[in-house]
Design an enzyme around this catalytic site. Structure first.
Site, PDB file in Angstrom:
ATOM      1  N   THR A  91      58.978 151.751 131.350  1.00 16.31           N
ATOM      2  CA  THR A  91      59.113 152.533 132.443  1.00 16.31           C
ATOM      3  C   THR A  91      60.619 152.425 132.626  1.00 16.31           C
ATOM      4  O   THR A  91      61.224 151.555 132.992  1.00 16.31           O
ATOM      5  CB  THR A  91      58.459 151.832 133.947  1.00 16.31           C
ATOM      6  OG1 THR A  91      57.176 151.633 133.660  1.00 16.31           O
ATOM      7  CG2 THR A  91      58.964 152.771 134.973  1.00 16.31           C
ATOM      8  N   LYS A 166      55.127 158.906 136.306  1.00 12.58           N
ATOM      9  CA  LYS A 166      54.892 157.526 136.763  1.00 12.58           C
ATOM     10  C   LYS A 166      55.882 157.194 138.011  1.00 12.58           C
ATOM     11  O   LYS A 166      55.374 156.557 138.783  1.00 12.58           O
ATOM     12  CB  LYS A 166      55.664 156.749 135.694  1.00 12.58           C
ATOM     13  CG  LYS A 166      55.929 155.390 135.808  1.00 12.58           C
ATOM     14  CD  LYS A 166      54.644 154.601 135.717  1.00 12.58           C
ATOM     15  CE  LYS A 166      55.064 152.976 136.110  1.00 12.58           C
ATOM     16  NZ  LYS A 166      54.102 152.051 136.285  1.00 12.58           N
ATOM     17  N   LYS A 241      61.859 148.117 141.159  1.00 11.72           N
ATOM     18  CA  LYS A 241      62.623 148.806 139.972  1.00 11.72           C
ATOM     19  C   LYS A 241      62.008 150.305 140.003  1.00 11.72           C
ATOM     20  O   LYS A 241      63.008 151.363 140.039  1.00 11.72           O
ATOM     21  CB  LYS A 241      61.859 148.300 138.896  1.00 11.72           C
ATOM     22  CG  LYS A 241      62.263 148.935 137.654  1.00 11.72           C
ATOM     23  CD  LYS A 241      61.611 148.164 136.367  1.00 11.72           C
ATOM     24  CE  LYS A 241      61.897 149.337 135.108  1.00 11.72           C
ATOM     25  NZ  LYS A 241      61.096 148.796 133.823  1.00 11.72           N
TER      26      LYS A 241
HETATM   27  P1  NAD Z   1      58.379 141.438 130.135  1.00 13.68           P
HETATM   28  O1  NAD Z   1      59.775 141.115 130.548  1.00 13.68           O
HETATM   29  O2  NAD Z   1      57.258 140.671 130.397  1.00 13.68           O
HETATM   30  O3  NAD Z   1      58.431 142.178 128.579  1.00 13.68           O
HETATM   31  C1  NAD Z   1      59.599 142.731 128.069  1.00 13.68           C
HETATM   32  C2  NAD Z   1      59.751 142.175 126.563  1.00 13.68           C
HETATM   33  O4  NAD Z   1      60.886 142.667 125.800  1.00 13.68           O
HETATM   34  C3  NAD Z   1      60.358 140.579 126.661  1.00 13.68           C
HETATM   35  O5  NAD Z   1      59.587 139.686 125.927  1.00 13.68           O
HETATM   36  C4  NAD Z   1      61.802 140.686 126.146  1.00 13.68           C
HETATM   37  O6  NAD Z   1      62.297 139.628 125.401  1.00 13.68           O
HETATM   38  C5  NAD Z   1      61.576 141.837 125.223  1.00 13.68           C
HETATM   39  N1  NAD Z   1      62.835 142.513 124.676  1.00 13.68           N
HETATM   40  C6  NAD Z   1      63.818 142.701 125.387  1.00 13.68           C
HETATM   41  N2  NAD Z   1      64.724 143.551 124.560  1.00 13.68           N
HETATM   42  C7  NAD Z   1      64.243 143.654 123.276  1.00 13.68           C
HETATM   43  C8  NAD Z   1      64.755 144.112 122.065  1.00 13.68           C
HETATM   44  N3  NAD Z   1      65.928 144.763 122.078  1.00 13.68           N
HETATM   45  N4  NAD Z   1      64.061 143.854 121.188  1.00 13.68           N
HETATM   46  C9  NAD Z   1      62.795 143.325 121.172  1.00 13.68           C
HETATM   47  N5  NAD Z   1      62.343 142.950 122.144  1.00 13.68           N
HETATM   48  C10 NAD Z   1      63.131 142.742 123.489  1.00 13.68           C
HETATM   49  O7  NAD Z   1      58.027 142.959 130.848  1.00 13.68           O
HETATM   50  P2  NAD Z   1      56.763 143.452 131.045  1.00 13.68           P
HETATM   51  O8  NAD Z   1      56.001 143.152 132.384  1.00 13.68           O
HETATM   52  O9  NAD Z   1      56.095 143.555 129.894  1.00 13.68           O
HETATM   53  O10 NAD Z   1      57.142 145.129 131.302  1.00 13.68           O
HETATM   54  C11 NAD Z   1      57.512 145.921 130.176  1.00 13.68           C
HETATM   55  C12 NAD Z   1      57.764 147.457 130.543  1.00 13.68           C
HETATM   56  O11 NAD Z   1      56.497 147.950 131.134  1.00 13.68           O
HETATM   57  C13 NAD Z   1      58.794 147.355 131.844  1.00 13.68           C
HETATM   58  O12 NAD Z   1      59.465 148.742 131.626  1.00 13.68           O
HETATM   59  C14 NAD Z   1      57.737 147.428 133.045  1.00 13.68           C
HETATM   60  O13 NAD Z   1      58.367 148.229 134.055  1.00 13.68           O
HETATM   61  C15 NAD Z   1      56.712 148.285 132.801  1.00 13.68           C
HETATM   62  N6  NAD Z   1      55.384 148.053 133.223  1.00 13.68           N
HETATM   63  C16 NAD Z   1      55.274 146.586 133.807  1.00 13.68           C
HETATM   64  C17 NAD Z   1      54.032 146.459 134.607  1.00 13.68           C
HETATM   65  C18 NAD Z   1      53.707 145.166 134.999  1.00 13.68           C
HETATM   66  O14 NAD Z   1      52.705 145.061 135.815  1.00 13.68           O
HETATM   67  N7  NAD Z   1      54.159 144.022 134.125  1.00 13.68           N
HETATM   68  C19 NAD Z   1      53.059 147.674 134.938  1.00 13.68           C
HETATM   69  C20 NAD Z   1      53.588 148.764 134.407  1.00 13.68           C
HETATM   70  C21 NAD Z   1      54.693 148.992 133.534  1.00 13.68           C
END
Ligand code: NAD
Length: 292
Positions: A91, A166, A241
């Site tokens: 997102t 979204k 966010k």
């Molecule tokens: P998270 O923080 O658990 O996971 C993100 C991962 O990306 C981490 O493990 C981090 O180490 C990794 N990362 C960061 N930079 C990187 C890079 N350059 N190369 C490789 N890996 C890298 O976050 P999440 O909850 O999995 O969310 C991910 C996305 O999904 C976000 O944009 C969030 O807004 C969206 N989202 C989350 C949810 C939810 O309920 N958690 C729901 C819908 C959408």
């Protein structure tokens, strides 16, 4: 079956990558966080920074924000094969999503933005909703891949349209949860029971998802986080966010979103008071506290 690189194996990315592998795709993951790499390896996913970009047909990114996506695209665009399909499911802000599309197309790649709703539970169950931005041709190629991770895949329009859908949806969600919370607090003050308000509003014109699927008071909807001490679910910090992204988009597009702006301020105060890890429906406790 496709060769897929999956970048960002966090709370959402790892279960999504595992569902792709379960569907028979050849998946290679990558994450910069050692604990995420360890969890992915323990779950049986192959993890290899180089292999997730070189010599794959499709690269999916699931990263925290637009800046990190554009940084990751620098490496991806330099190393991936021309014609690789890039799907960003993070997102992020609409402007960064459009830049990612432009850069991908200039480098000879295919590009889609495909953010999700459904949370960690939906990622694990393979029941996410994908909102896709990109051309018809790209959507046709992405759709069967996304189907291994989600149950509803909507083509929203061209570059950035998935991100636009979204944040518009989540702006409704943030506002409606505050509205439902205020109604329950007012009902308490007026001596009306939670169940009575629920029974009327859930079958009347006040009906909405925040009430009927995610009711912010314990009782009427047994599966809602209110029955589990407001454990997320969807954390208030993630709601903030998305609301901030909606306000950034509204400012740059010239849209007046007075309630979206007010909802953003209310969630900002809630998060700054230390409640960022609480489910966003816990905003009712903040409203009740201010009403005392
Ligand atoms: P998270 O923080 O658990 O996971 C993100 C991962 O990306 C981490 O493990 C981090 O180490 C990794 N990362 C960061 N930079 C990187 C890079 N350059 N190369 C490789 N890996 C890298 O976050 P999440 O909850 O999995 O969310 C991910 C996305 O999904 C976000 O944009 C969030 O807004 C969206 N989202 C989350 C949810 C939810 O309920 N958690 C729901 C819908 C959408």
């Amino acid at each position: 079956m496709a060769k897929i690189g999956f970048i960002g194996l966090g709370n959402m990315g790892l279960p999504m990558a595992l569902n792709l592998a379960k569907a028979g795709h050849d998946v290679t993951g990558h994450d910069i966080f050692p604990a995420a790499v360890a969890a992915a390896t323990a779950a049986g996913l192959r993890v290899d920074a180089v292999g997730a970009v070189d010599d794959v047909d499709i690269i999916i990114t699931m990263l925290p924000n637009g800046k990190l996506v554009l940084e990751a695209y620098q490496t991806i665009l330099a190393k991936a094969k021309p014609g690789t399909l890039l799907i960003d499911s993070s997102t992020i802000d609409v402007a960064s999503a459009r830049i990612a599309h432009e850069q991908a197309e200039a480098a000879g790649m295919l590009s889609a933005d495909a953010p999700v709703s459904g949370g960690v539970g939906g990622a694990a169950a393979g029941t996410l909703t994908f909102m896709v931005g990109g051309s018809e041709d790209v959507f046709a190629k992405a759709q069967p891949i996304l189907a291994a991770m989600g149950k509803k895949i909507v083509h929203c329009g061209g570059a950035g349209a998935g991100q636009a859908a979204k944040i518009c949806n989540n702006m409704i969600l943030g506002i409606s949860m505050i509205a439902v919370g205020e109604a329950f607090v007012l009902a308490e003050k007026l001596g009306l029971s939670h169940q009575a308000l629920y029974d009327v509003a859930s079958t009347s014109s006040g009906q909405c998802w925040s009430l009927t699927s995610y009711c912010p008071v314990p009782g009427p909807v047994p599966a809602s986080p209110a029955n589990n001490a407001y454990k997320p679910g969807f954390a208030a910090a993630l709601m903030l966010k998305d609301l901030l992204l909606s306000q950034e988009a509204a400012a740059s597009a010239g849209a007046t979103t007075a309630l979206g702006q007010h909802a953003t301020e209310i969630f900002q105060q809630f998060v700054e008071s230390g409640q960022g890890g609480t489910d966003f429906s816990g905003i009712i406790n903040d409203i009740r506290g201010k009403s005392a």
